[in-house]
Design an enzyme around this catalytic site. Structure first.
Site, PDB file in Angstrom:
ATOM      1  N   HIS A  20      11.897 -37.470  14.030  1.00  0.00           N
ATOM      2  CA  HIS A  20      12.663 -36.722  13.032  1.00  0.00           C
ATOM      3  C   HIS A  20      13.516 -37.658  12.183  1.00  0.00           C
ATOM      4  O   HIS A  20      13.604 -37.499  10.957  1.00  0.00           O
ATOM      5  CB  HIS A  20      13.539 -35.677  13.730  1.00  0.00           C
ATOM      6  CG  HIS A  20      12.756 -34.598  14.413  1.00  0.00           C
ATOM      7  ND1 HIS A  20      12.886 -33.260  14.093  1.00  0.00           N
ATOM      8  CD2 HIS A  20      11.812 -34.641  15.379  1.00  0.00           C
ATOM      9  CE1 HIS A  20      12.074 -32.538  14.846  1.00  0.00           C
ATOM     10  NE2 HIS A  20      11.414 -33.370  15.636  1.00  0.00           N
ATOM     11  N   ASP A 125      17.659 -30.536   9.434  1.00  0.00           N
ATOM     12  CA  ASP A 125      16.435 -30.378  10.207  1.00  0.00           C
ATOM     13  C   ASP A 125      16.256 -28.897  10.513  1.00  0.00           C
ATOM     14  O   ASP A 125      17.193 -28.210  10.931  1.00  0.00           O
ATOM     15  CB  ASP A 125      16.554 -31.184  11.500  1.00  0.00           C
ATOM     16  CG  ASP A 125      15.222 -31.419  12.184  1.00  0.00           C
ATOM     17  OD1 ASP A 125      14.505 -30.431  12.428  1.00  0.00           O
ATOM     18  OD2 ASP A 125      14.913 -32.579  12.489  1.00  0.00           O
ATOM     19  N   GLN A 358       4.490 -50.091  13.278  1.00  0.00           N
ATOM     20  CA  GLN A 358       3.251 -49.320  13.165  1.00  0.00           C
ATOM     21  C   GLN A 358       2.672 -49.269  11.765  1.00  0.00           C
ATOM     22  O   GLN A 358       1.450 -49.376  11.591  1.00  0.00           O
ATOM     23  CB  GLN A 358       3.481 -47.901  13.686  1.00  0.00           C
ATOM     24  CG  GLN A 358       2.219 -47.031  13.650  1.00  0.00           C
ATOM     25  CD  GLN A 358       2.316 -45.843  14.556  1.00  0.00           C
ATOM     26  OE1 GLN A 358       2.304 -45.991  15.768  1.00  0.00           O
ATOM     27  NE2 GLN A 358       2.434 -44.647  13.977  1.00  0.00           N
ATOM     28  N   HIS A 373      -1.146 -40.129  19.840  1.00  0.00           N
ATOM     29  CA  HIS A 373      -0.721 -38.829  20.367  1.00  0.00           C
ATOM     30  C   HIS A 373      -0.786 -37.735  19.301  1.00  0.00           C
ATOM     31  O   HIS A 373      -0.538 -36.573  19.597  1.00  0.00           O
ATOM     32  CB  HIS A 373       0.699 -38.932  20.904  1.00  0.00           C
ATOM     33  CG  HIS A 373       1.726 -39.255  19.853  1.00  0.00           C
ATOM     34  ND1 HIS A 373       1.590 -40.312  18.973  1.00  0.00           N
ATOM     35  CD2 HIS A 373       2.901 -38.667  19.518  1.00  0.00           C
ATOM     36  CE1 HIS A 373       2.639 -40.347  18.164  1.00  0.00           C
ATOM     37  NE2 HIS A 373       3.444 -39.364  18.472  1.00  0.00           N
ATOM     38  N   TRP A 376       3.088 -36.086  13.966  1.00  0.00           N
ATOM     39  CA  TRP A 376       2.843 -35.928  12.532  1.00  0.00           C
ATOM     40  C   TRP A 376       3.077 -37.217  11.745  1.00  0.00           C
ATOM     41  O   TRP A 376       2.322 -37.538  10.823  1.00  0.00           O
ATOM     42  CB  TRP A 376       3.675 -34.788  11.965  1.00  0.00           C
ATOM     43  CG  TRP A 376       3.307 -34.430  10.552  1.00  0.00           C
ATOM     44  CD1 TRP A 376       4.129 -34.354   9.482  1.00  0.00           C
ATOM     45  CD2 TRP A 376       1.997 -34.073  10.056  1.00  0.00           C
ATOM     46  NE1 TRP A 376       3.434 -33.990   8.341  1.00  0.00           N
ATOM     47  CE2 TRP A 376       2.115 -33.817   8.680  1.00  0.00           C
ATOM     48  CE3 TRP A 376       0.740 -33.958  10.657  1.00  0.00           C
ATOM     49  CZ2 TRP A 376       1.033 -33.441   7.877  1.00  0.00           C
ATOM     50  CZ3 TRP A 376      -0.351 -33.592   9.862  1.00  0.00           C
ATOM     51  CH2 TRP A 376      -0.193 -33.336   8.487  1.00  0.00           C
ATOM     52  N   ASN A 377       4.123 -37.982  12.086  1.00  0.00           N
ATOM     53  CA  ASN A 377       4.330 -39.253  11.390  1.00  0.00           C
ATOM     54  C   ASN A 377       3.138 -40.178  11.581  1.00  0.00           C
ATOM     55  O   ASN A 377       2.642 -40.783  10.626  1.00  0.00           O
ATOM     56  CB  ASN A 377       5.603 -39.936  11.903  1.00  0.00           C
ATOM     57  CG  ASN A 377       6.869 -39.233  11.464  1.00  0.00           C
ATOM     58  OD1 ASN A 377       6.918 -38.643  10.396  1.00  0.00           O
ATOM     59  ND2 ASN A 377       7.880 -39.282  12.302  1.00  0.00           N
ATOM     60  N   GLU A 381       0.602 -41.625   8.768  1.00  0.00           N
ATOM     61  CA  GLU A 381       0.505 -43.068   8.563  1.00  0.00           C
ATOM     62  C   GLU A 381      -0.936 -43.543   8.669  1.00  0.00           C
ATOM     63  O   GLU A 381      -1.374 -44.393   7.878  1.00  0.00           O
ATOM     64  CB  GLU A 381       1.414 -43.780   9.562  1.00  0.00           C
ATOM     65  CG  GLU A 381       2.887 -43.618   9.228  1.00  0.00           C
ATOM     66  CD  GLU A 381       3.833 -43.956  10.358  1.00  0.00           C
ATOM     67  OE1 GLU A 381       5.051 -43.776  10.175  1.00  0.00           O
ATOM     68  OE2 GLU A 381       3.361 -44.406  11.426  1.00  0.00           O
ATOM     69  N   ASP A 397       3.692 -29.895  18.344  1.00  0.00           N
ATOM     70  CA  ASP A 397       2.759 -29.706  17.234  1.00  0.00           C
ATOM     71  C   ASP A 397       1.519 -30.585  17.349  1.00  0.00           C
ATOM     72  O   ASP A 397       0.564 -30.420  16.587  1.00  0.00           O
ATOM     73  CB  ASP A 397       3.467 -30.017  15.919  1.00  0.00           C
ATOM     74  CG  ASP A 397       3.940 -31.467  15.838  1.00  0.00           C
ATOM     75  OD1 ASP A 397       4.565 -31.940  16.815  1.00  0.00           O
ATOM     76  OD2 ASP A 397       3.693 -32.134  14.819  1.00  0.00           O
ATOM     77  N   GLN A 398       1.523 -31.519  18.285  1.00  0.00           N
ATOM     78  CA  GLN A 398       0.433 -32.499  18.359  1.00  0.00           C
ATOM     79  C   GLN A 398      -0.913 -31.853  18.666  1.00  0.00           C
ATOM     80  O   GLN A 398      -1.960 -32.337  18.216  1.00  0.00           O
ATOM     81  CB  GLN A 398       0.789 -33.565  19.394  1.00  0.00           C
ATOM     82  CG  GLN A 398       2.046 -34.351  19.026  1.00  0.00           C
ATOM     83  CD  GLN A 398       2.702 -35.054  20.198  1.00  0.00           C
ATOM     84  OE1 GLN A 398       2.087 -35.231  21.255  1.00  0.00           O
ATOM     85  NE2 GLN A 398       3.960 -35.445  20.038  1.00  0.00           N
TER      86      GLN A 398
END
Length: 483
Positions: A20, A125, A358, A373, A376-377, A381, A397-398
């Site tokens: 986040h 958030d 990363q 995993h 979302w980030n 990417e 959410d994964q």
């Protein structure tokens, strides 16, 4: 001519975990780059942990402040503690945030705050709904930022309908491959196992059911905010965005933010990055390396570690594996795990890092695929760099992200709910060698680059968001002039 508009000042308040912080700091950098004052609100613990690294992104337009999270300094703050962290932020954190917001409202432009005007907007958030409520109580317009995918946000919004249709809770021992009705636009491919992980255990575990309730309520609460911000692109998630928009006051799809307005990596990471892995990549052939990282929160068993390691070695490609010190449960020391990887990989074919830069890794010419995993980030990417992925989702959410990767965008493979060496070997090889998967991944990357370029959909949405934030200053100015 009328009086000049007051300057905009946005307070950005993220949920205090790595993923986040990452996304919301990229947004803060984008707003500051557009000439909007931004105060980024860390917890005291996280700001101390970042130390001088936070200064890497500070500017006359962007500063950092902090509030306590209510937990002692020696609290581990692991994935197992997320519930406790949330409860503490909703109590101690809320009180400190209210006091800080009140003080920032009283601060004149030329005060010791470095020339920052009073706060005119809060971007909170979406998992901190109290932050938008408190802001509006002060007369400060508030926007919600959901750092996950639009498809997962829509799934959470759809939970009441899933319950109504009898899709939730799942029957004990039910088939997880059963199709799911009730999430708009996903009826043709969504299965039970693809719903966000709290849905899977709904009704069987009181703590998980309570977590699901909070996530659903947070999603629904976003409709009260002046707008919802999502770190996504219309080209990726147009159907989900179309179903979300009628239920919000406004929606801004402004991603991938890391590619439009990247904050320095050192300022977005709570872990110290091992830059030495880049030199190791320099010595590898093009598209020959499997990059393995399961994010900042995933925890695996020693048995799962062994299956991953055996599968990676059997696949036959060099690999770079991010192994956090707290990642493997009931393990020996991290040093022993690293030694086991190096020995199995015959040293030259394996590299281990506790944390890696990363974004730099994924754009390196040597990386051929990403075992992830599906956070979302990480998903974004990889998408921006056109790197095929093998997804092993851990939670939240994964699960739905990995389904979109494997079944909708076809930029990778979905390996959820399986941790078997033979499957790891097979899927890694397919991701490394499939021309079809690589072609899809590169096509998505080309489209995303168009989206973030001048005149692209995400670039224009970001411009619209900045204009929206500036317009929110006017009602505040008008109200103050009448006092």
């Amino acid at each position: 001519m009328g009086k000049a508009a007051a300057p905009a000042h946005v307070l950005v308040f993220p949920w205090p975990i790595q993923g986040h912080l990452n996304a919301m700091l990229h947004l803060a950098v984008a707003l500051a780059g557009a000439g909007v004052h931004v105060t980024f609100l860390h917890t005291d613990y996280n700001l101390r942990r970042l130390g001088a690294a936070a200064a890497a992104v500070a500017s006359p337009w962007l500063r950092f402040m902090s509030v306590p999270d209510g937990l002692p300094d020696d609290h581990p703050r692991t994935v197992a503690d997320l519930g406790e962290i949330g409860r503490s932020i909703r109590t101690a954190g809320r009180a400190a945030y209210r006091a800080l917001l009140a003080s920032l409202q009283l601060m004149p432009v030329d005060a010791a705050g470095g020339g920052f005007p009073p706060v005119t907007t809060v971007v909170a958030d979406a998992l901190l709904p109290f932050a938008t409520d408190v802001a509006e109580e002060f007369g400060v317009p508030a926007l919600a930022f959901r750092t996950a995918s639009a498809c997962s946000f829509l799934a959470y919004m759809s939970v009441p309908r899933l319950v109504e249709l009898g899709e939730l809770p799942f029957p004990p021992g039910g088939d997880l491959d059963e199709p799911v009705r009730g999430v708009p636009g996903m009826e043709g491919f969504l299965r039970r196992r693809d719903l966000p992980s709290p849905c899977r255990h709904h009704g069987a575990n009181n703590d998980t059911a309570a977590l699901l309730g909070r996530l659903v309520n947070a999603a629904l609460h976003s409709s009260k905010a002046r707008a919802l911000i999502l770190n996504t692109a219309t080209s990726l998630e147009a159907p989900a965005l179309a179903h979300i928009a009628p239920r919000m006051r406004d929606v801004f799809a402004v991603g991938p933010l890391h590619a439009m307005s990247p904050a320095p990596a050192v300022a977005t990471s709570l872990w110290r990055e091992d830059d030495g892995c880049m030199a190791w990549l320099d010595g590898q052939a093009d598209r020959s390396v499997v990059y393995v990282s399961l994010g900042s929160l995933t925890v695996i068993s020693l048995e799962q570690f062994t299956e991953f390691l055996s599968g990676l070695v059997a696949a036959g490609y060099p690999f770079l594996w991010v192994l956090r010190p707290d990642m493997v449960m009931a393990s020996q020391s991290t040093t022993n795990l690293h030694e086991a990887v190096m020995a199995a990989g015959k040293n030259s074919k394996a590299r281990v890092a506790e944390w890696a830069p990363q974004r730099d890794v994924l754009r390196h010419r040597a990386v051929g695929c990403f075992l992830t995993h599906a956070g979302w980030n990480s998903t974004l990417e990889a998408a921006v760099e056109g790197v095929p992925t093998v997804c092993w989702p851990f939670f939240a959410d994964q699960q739905i992200n990995s389904r979109f990767v494997g079944g909708v965008w076809r930029t990778g493979l979905d390996m959820k709910d399986v941790c078997d060496a033979a499957v790891v070997e097979r899927m890694v090889r397919e991701a490394m060698e499939s021309g079809e998967i690589r072609g899809s991944a590169q096509a998505v990357a080309r489209q995303l680059r168009r989206d973030i370029a001048e005149g692209g959909s995400s670039a224009m949405e970001l411009e619209r968001l900045v204009a929206f934030i500036r317009e929110l200053v006017m009602p505040i100015q008008h109200a103050e002039s009448e006092l």
